[in-house]
Design an enzyme around this catalytic site. Structure first.
Site, mmCIF file in Angstrom:
data_model
loop_
_atom_site.group_PDB
_atom_site.id
_atom_site.type_symbol
_atom_site.label_atom_id
_atom_site.label_comp_id
_atom_site.label_asym_id
_atom_site.label_seq_id
_atom_site.Cartn_x
_atom_site.Cartn_y
_atom_site.Cartn_z
ATOM 1 N N HIS A 145 1.644 -1.326 1.809
ATOM 2 C CA HIS A 145 1.745 -0.405 2.949
ATOM 3 C C HIS A 145 1.601 1.032 2.451
ATOM 4 O O HIS A 145 2.219 1.398 1.439
ATOM 5 C CB HIS A 145 3.096 -0.610 3.650
ATOM 6 C CG HIS A 145 3.229 0.187 4.901
ATOM 7 N ND1 HIS A 145 2.594 -0.165 6.075
ATOM 8 C CD2 HIS A 145 3.887 1.342 5.163
ATOM 9 C CE1 HIS A 145 2.874 0.743 6.999
ATOM 10 N NE2 HIS A 145 3.659 1.666 6.476
ATOM 11 N N ASN A 168 2.791 -7.826 0.935
ATOM 12 C CA ASN A 168 2.032 -6.853 1.724
ATOM 13 C C ASN A 168 2.021 -5.520 0.987
ATOM 14 O O ASN A 168 2.926 -5.237 0.194
ATOM 15 C CB ASN A 168 2.676 -6.668 3.102
ATOM 16 C CG ASN A 168 1.870 -5.722 3.984
ATOM 17 O OD1 ASN A 168 0.634 -5.772 3.994
ATOM 18 N ND2 ASN A 168 2.544 -4.846 4.710
HETATM 19 C C1 GRF Z 1 -4.385 -0.149 3.045
HETATM 20 O O1 GRF Z 1 -4.185 1.234 3.074
HETATM 21 C C2 GRF Z 1 -3.079 -0.875 3.082
HETATM 22 O O2 GRF Z 1 -2.012 -0.140 2.589
HETATM 23 C C3 GRF Z 1 -2.871 -1.132 4.561
HETATM 24 O O3 GRF Z 1 -4.160 -1.337 5.081
HETATM 25 C C4 GRF Z 1 -5.108 -0.645 4.284
HETATM 26 C C5 GRF Z 1 -6.190 -1.637 3.952
HETATM 27 O O4 GRF Z 1 -7.289 -1.015 3.333
HETATM 28 N N1 GRF Z 1 -1.979 -2.248 4.773
HETATM 29 P P1 GRF Z 1 -8.479 -1.878 2.766
HETATM 30 O O5 GRF Z 1 -9.016 -2.735 3.903
HETATM 31 O O6 GRF Z 1 -7.954 -2.711 1.639
HETATM 32 O O7 GRF Z 1 -9.493 -0.870 2.321
#
Ligand code: GRF
Length: 189
Positions: A109, A107
């Protein structure tokens, strides 16, 4: 070539970056499936554009998490997926997938974990008047943003005054480090 699957619920900018990196020479992975709990999200549109197979579902059609995770697992196995990459997938992974993919689910974050776990990490940092934020890539366990940390990159947010400014810089870091980590892990498997 090793097969990975991306799980996304939203815009899919990380999915996009992971896909672009996969087209470069020498990349050890290929995205063989996009899984989404939001059938109409941008990430699904992108997968269609990239000709990547999708598996979408509505949580409301199932009685339990196990039921829809068993269907996902069936898709993952039929596509010989070796690594699951969460990229804005807004649900906790349940024991069905965790047991089938031990230390094989990542994941990303938008904070320096263990700070600002859960939803709206950028908003939490802003409320806190934090001077620094960043990005964490970690293995997924049963908790929310609690698994073993693989890579972190910090970002000074002292001179970033709006949510948009912070999110833009966070995304730049994410799009750079997520493909790097995936390549490294796939190379090590
Ligand atoms: C990202 O900022 C990630 O860290 C979090 O959700 C967001 C997803 O962004 N888990 P995207 O859909 O890839 O633009």
């Amino acid at each position: 070539m090793r097969n990975i699957c991306v799980f996304a619920s939203g815009t899919g900018s990380n999915f996009d970056a992971i896909y672009e990196a996969s087209k470069l020479e020498g990349c050890p992975y290929k995205i063989t499936l996009l899984v989404s709990d939001k059938p109409n999200c941008k990430a699904v549109e992108k997968a269609n554009l990239f000709n990547i197979d999708t598996f979408t579902f509505q949580v409301s059609s199932y009685k339990t998490k196990r039921e829809f995770e068993l269907e996902i697992l069936n898709e993952l196995q039929s596509k010989k997926v070796e690594l699951i990459v969460l990229a804005g997938y807004m649900r906790l992974i349940g024991s069905t997938l965790l047991h089938a993919y031990p230390k094989r689910i990542l994941n990303i974050h938008p904070s320096l974990l263990p700070l600002y776990k859960g939803k709206d990490a950028v908003g939490q940092a802003m409320v806190d008047d934090a001077k620094e934020s960043g990005v964490t890539v970690h293995f997924v366990d049963e908790g929310m943003d609690t698994g073993e940390i693989i890579k972190q990159q910090s970002l000074s947010i002292v001179n970033l005054h709006t949510r948009t400014e912070i999110e833009t810089e966070i995304h730049k870091i994410e799009h750079n480090i997520y493909p790097q980590v995936i390549k490294r892990i796939m190379g090590e498997l």
